[in-house]
Design an enzyme around this catalytic site. Structure first.
Site, mmCIF file in Angstrom:
data_model
loop_
_atom_site.group_PDB
_atom_site.id
_atom_site.type_symbol
_atom_site.label_atom_id
_atom_site.label_comp_id
_atom_site.label_asym_id
_atom_site.label_seq_id
_atom_site.Cartn_x
_atom_site.Cartn_y
_atom_site.Cartn_z
ATOM 1 N N ASP A 1 0.820 -1.211 0.000
ATOM 2 C CA ASP A 1 0.000 0.000 0.000
ATOM 3 C C ASP A 1 0.858 1.268 0.000
ATOM 4 O OD1 ASP A 1 -2.318 1.776 0.734
ATOM 5 O OD2 ASP A 1 -3.240 -0.178 1.037
ATOM 6 N N SER B 1 -7.197 3.546 -1.482
ATOM 7 C CA SER B 1 -7.177 2.125 -1.113
ATOM 8 C C SER B 1 -8.493 1.422 -1.410
ATOM 9 C CB SER B 1 -6.824 1.974 0.364
ATOM 10 O OG SER B 1 -5.523 2.448 0.594
ATOM 11 N N ARG C 1 -4.889 15.188 5.272
ATOM 12 C CA ARG C 1 -4.307 13.852 5.090
ATOM 13 C C ARG C 1 -4.341 13.474 3.612
ATOM 14 N NH1 ARG C 1 -3.959 9.276 8.958
ATOM 15 N NH2 ARG C 1 -3.977 7.356 7.772
ATOM 16 N N ARG D 1 -10.332 15.242 11.235
ATOM 17 C CA ARG D 1 -10.739 13.865 10.942
ATOM 18 C C ARG D 1 -10.156 12.861 11.930
ATOM 19 N NH1 ARG D 1 -8.379 12.094 5.205
ATOM 20 N NH2 ARG D 1 -8.527 10.004 6.110
ATOM 21 N N ARG E 1 -11.479 5.054 12.723
ATOM 22 C CA ARG E 1 -12.061 3.774 12.286
ATOM 23 C C ARG E 1 -11.500 2.607 13.089
ATOM 24 N NH1 ARG E 1 -9.127 3.426 6.369
ATOM 25 N NH2 ARG E 1 -7.003 3.215 7.135
ATOM 26 N N ASP F 1 -15.738 3.602 5.386
ATOM 27 C CA ASP F 1 -15.012 3.046 6.533
ATOM 28 C C ASP F 1 -14.759 4.033 7.662
ATOM 29 O OD1 ASP F 1 -13.211 4.348 4.852
ATOM 30 O OD2 ASP F 1 -11.540 3.020 5.313
ATOM 31 N N ASP G 1 1.781 3.600 2.903
ATOM 32 C CA ASP G 1 0.679 4.563 2.904
ATOM 33 C C ASP G 1 0.481 5.216 4.264
ATOM 34 O OD1 ASP G 1 -1.485 5.904 1.645
ATOM 35 O OD2 ASP G 1 -2.867 4.587 2.692
ATOM 36 N N ASP H 1 -1.835 -0.470 -4.513
ATOM 37 C CA ASP H 1 -3.148 0.069 -4.866
ATOM 38 C C ASP H 1 -3.061 1.516 -5.338
ATOM 39 O OD1 ASP H 1 -2.316 0.760 -2.330
ATOM 40 O OD2 ASP H 1 -4.284 0.612 -1.402
ATOM 41 N N HIS H 2 -2.026 2.234 -4.909
ATOM 42 C CA HIS H 2 -1.779 3.631 -5.293
ATOM 43 C C HIS H 2 -0.428 4.028 -4.719
ATOM 44 C CE1 HIS H 2 -2.530 4.797 -1.136
ATOM 45 N NE2 HIS H 2 -3.616 4.045 -1.171
#
Length: 492
Positions: free
Chosen positions: A11, A61, A147, A178, A184, A250, A386, A427-428
Site C-alpha cells: 500500500d 485504497s 491527510r 478527521r 475507524r 469506513d 501509505d 493500490d496507489h
C-alpha cells in the site's frame, strides 16, 4: 502454468522518477533490487479513469482494492455523484426529498476538502444548496482533512465554506479534524469528543476560521483540529435530520453508530437520532436510507476461487483489513466458502511515524503460515508505505519501506520453497513523493504509476498499458481457472 499464488499489495508505494523526497528511493531495499533484476515487471495505472475515478483524480485504497479484486473498472461513487449533481438528479432523490419534508432542521456532516478519497467539497456545497433552497434550516459541520490534501490547506477550504454558508443563509456550526470525527479503529474517546460537539457541548468560539488559524499557530494541523463550535450553535435536536456526505464508508461507520445505534455501549450518550441519511451504504447492519445504493458486483476473484472449491487467505493489519476483505470482495462483508481471514491488530500509537514497521512482521508471519498450510490463494496488504507516508515524516517512511522490503524477502523465500507464484503491486502511490519543490509536506496519495512484479511458470513478460483491473484475471490464469467475461484481460 498451474500454481498456487500469493498476491502482495504494498500500500502506498509508487514509482516516481524524481528521487528527491522519495522515501522508496531513499530506503535500503535488497528484496526490491532483486525483484527488479530477476522478475518480470512493469508499471500499472492507479488513478483517474483507469480505476473509475475522474481524470486526474488520485487513486485510493478502497477504489484500488475493489478494482484489483473485481478485475474490472467500476465507476466509483465520486463519478456517480458528480453526474447526479450535474444533471440535477440528486435533488430529485426520493430519500432526500422524504428527509427534507420530515425534518425542518437539517445537519450536513462530512470531510470538507477536494481530496476525493472520502468526500468532495463540491458534494458538500451541493447538498447545502439543495437543503437551503428547499426552505430547511441548515447547519454545516465541516471535518478538516490534512491527510488526503496538504496539512494546512484547510484554511482556504474553510474560508470558502464560511463564505458559501453566509451567502446561502446556512449556519456554519462546528469544526473538527478527521483524527477525531473519522476514527475507524474503535478509539471511542476520539469519536466521543466529536459527538459532544455535535450536541453543542464543545469549546465555543465566535469565529471558526479564526479558531483554525489559531490552531495552526499552535502547530496543530487540519487532521488534528480539536472539536469546536460556533458560539451561537445550540446543538442537534432528536427530531433533526442528519445527512452524511462522505461517499466512502469506513471512516463514517463509527460516528453513525454513535448517533443512531440503540445497542451502543462504549460510552453514555445523551441523545440518539433516527433521521439519518448517508451518501452510500456505510454498513449493511445500519437499516438507514441512502442516496446512492451500492452496485452489485458479481464474479469477483474471491468468488471464482471459492466456487472452484479452492482455499484462500485474506490478511492485513487493522488499518487495511477492510480493504483485503470488504472492498477486495466487491463490497461484500460475508465470508465465502473456504475463505479464511486473519486480522492483525495495528499498533496503538497516535500516528504511525512512532512505529513505522507497524504490524508488518506479524502480517508477514500470517502469510508464511498460509503458504506452509497450502492455501491455494493468499492476498495480503502491507499498510506501511501509505499509513506512515500520511504522517509526512520522511525518515520514518524510509523505515516503513525497509520493513516492507524485509517482509517481501521472507515471503518470497517461503513462496519459492513451496513452489508458489507471486504478484506484487500497490493500490496507489504515496511514499514516493513526500515534499513538493517548495519544501511543503505532501501527505496525500499520488497519481503516479505503481510497480507490478509477476513470478509464475511460463511468464517472461508483462503487457504494456495495463492497470489494477488486469490483476484478477492474472491470478486466475496462474491458478488455471476460467476467467469470467466481466473481468479485464490478464497481465500476460
Amino acid at each position: 502454468m498451474k500454481q498456487k499464488c500469493v498476491l502482495i499489495i504494498t500500500d502506498g508505494i509508487g514509482y516516481n522518477k524524481n528521487s528527491k523526497f522519495n522515501a522508496f528511493e531513499a530506503a535500503k531495499k535488497p528484496s526490491y533490487e532483486k525483484l527488479f533484476k530477476e522478475v518480470p515487471n512493469s508499471l500499472l495505472k492507479t488513478s483517474g479513469l483507469a480505476v473509475g475515478l475522474p481524470e486526474g483524480q488520485m487513486g485510493n485504497s478502497e477504489v484500488g482494492h475493489m478494482c484489483i479484486g473485481s478485475g474490472r473498472i467500476i465507476y466509483q461513487n465520486l463519478v456517480r455523484i458528480n453526474k447526479a449533481i450535474e444533471n440535477k438528479e440528486l435533488e430529485k432523490n426520493e430519500n432526500l426529498k422524504k428527509l427534507l419534508a420530515k425534518c425542518k432542521r437539517v445537519h450536513i456532516i462530512g470531510l470538507y476538502s477536494d481530496g476525493g478519497v472520502h468526500s468532495m467539497d463540491t458534494h458538500f456545497k451541493a447538498m447545502l444548496e439543495i437543503c437551503a433552497k428547499n426552505g430547511n434550516e441548515v447547519f454545516a459541520h465541516a471535518i478538516t482533512d490534512g491527510r488526503d490534501v496538504s496539512p494546512k490547506s484547510g484554511l482556504n477550504f474553510i474560508k470558502d465554506l464560511k463564505e458559501f454558508c453566509e451567502n446561502l443563509g446556512v449556519h456554519f456550526a462546528t469544526l473538527c479534524g478527521r483524527f477525531y470525527a473519522m476514527d475507524r479503529d474503535k478509539r471511542w474517546d476520539r469519536v466521543k469528543e466529536y459527538y459532544e460537539c455535535l450536541l453543542g457541548k464543545a469549546y465555543k468560539v465566535p469565529n471558526l476560521l479564526e479558531y483554525l488559524q489559531k490552531s495552526y499557530d499552535e502547530n496543530v494541523t487540519d487532521e488534528f483540529i480539536k472539536a469546536a463550535q460556533n458560539e451561537n450553535y445550540k446543538g442537534m435536536r432528536e427530531e433533526d435530520g442528519i445527512i452524511f456526505i462522505n461517499f466512502r464508508n469506513d471512516r463514517m461507520k463509527q460516528l453513525v453508530e454513535v448517533l443512531n445505534s440503540k445497542d451502543f455501549k462504549e460510552f453514555e450518550r445523551e441523545k440518539i437520532f433516527e433521521n439519518l441519511l448517508t451518501m452510500s451504504v456505510y454498513d449493511d447492519k445500519f437499516k438507514l436510507p441512502v442516496l446512492f445504493e451500492k452496485e452489485k458486483i458479481e464474479n469477483t476473484l474471491a468468488q471464482v476461487i471459492s466456487k472452484a472449491g479452492l482455499s484462500q487467505l485474506h490478511t492485513a493489519e487493522t488499518e487495511k483489513y477492510a480493504h483485503v476483505t470488504f472492498f477486495f470482495n466487491g463490497g461484500k462483508e460475508e465470508l465465502l466458502e473456504n475463505e479464511t481471514r486473519v486480522l492483525i491488530p495495528s499498533p496503538k500509537v497516535k500516528t504511525y511515524d512512532e512505529k513505522p514497521q507497524m504490524s508488518a512482521f506479524e502480517v508477514c508471519d500470517a502469510v508464511k503460515k498460509g503458504i506452509e498450510k497450502g492455501e491455494d490463494f493468499i492476498v495480503v496488504n502491507f499498510a506501511n508505505g501509505d499509513m506512515v507516508g500520511h504522517t509526512g515524516d520522511f525518515n520514518a517512511t524510509i523505515k516503513a519501506v525497509e520493513a516492507v522490503d524485509t517482509c517481501l524477502g521472507e515471503i518470497l523465500e517461503c513462496a519459492k520453497k513451496h513452489d508458489y507464484a507471486f504478484i506484487i503491486t500497490s493500490d496507489h502511490g504515496n511514499c514516493e513523493a513526500m515534499q513538493d519543490e517548495k519544501g511543503n509536506l505532501l501527505t496525500n496519495h499520488t497519481t503516479f504509476d505503481v510497480f507490478v512484479f509477476v513470478q509464475a511458470r511460463g511468464v517472461s513478460k508483462i503487457k504494456d498499458n495495463m492497470g489494477l483491473s488486469n490483476i484478477a484475471a492474472s491470478v486466475l490464469k496462474i491458478l488455471d481457472l476460467e476467467i469470467p467475461k466481466e473481468m479485464n484481460e490478464a497481465l500476460f
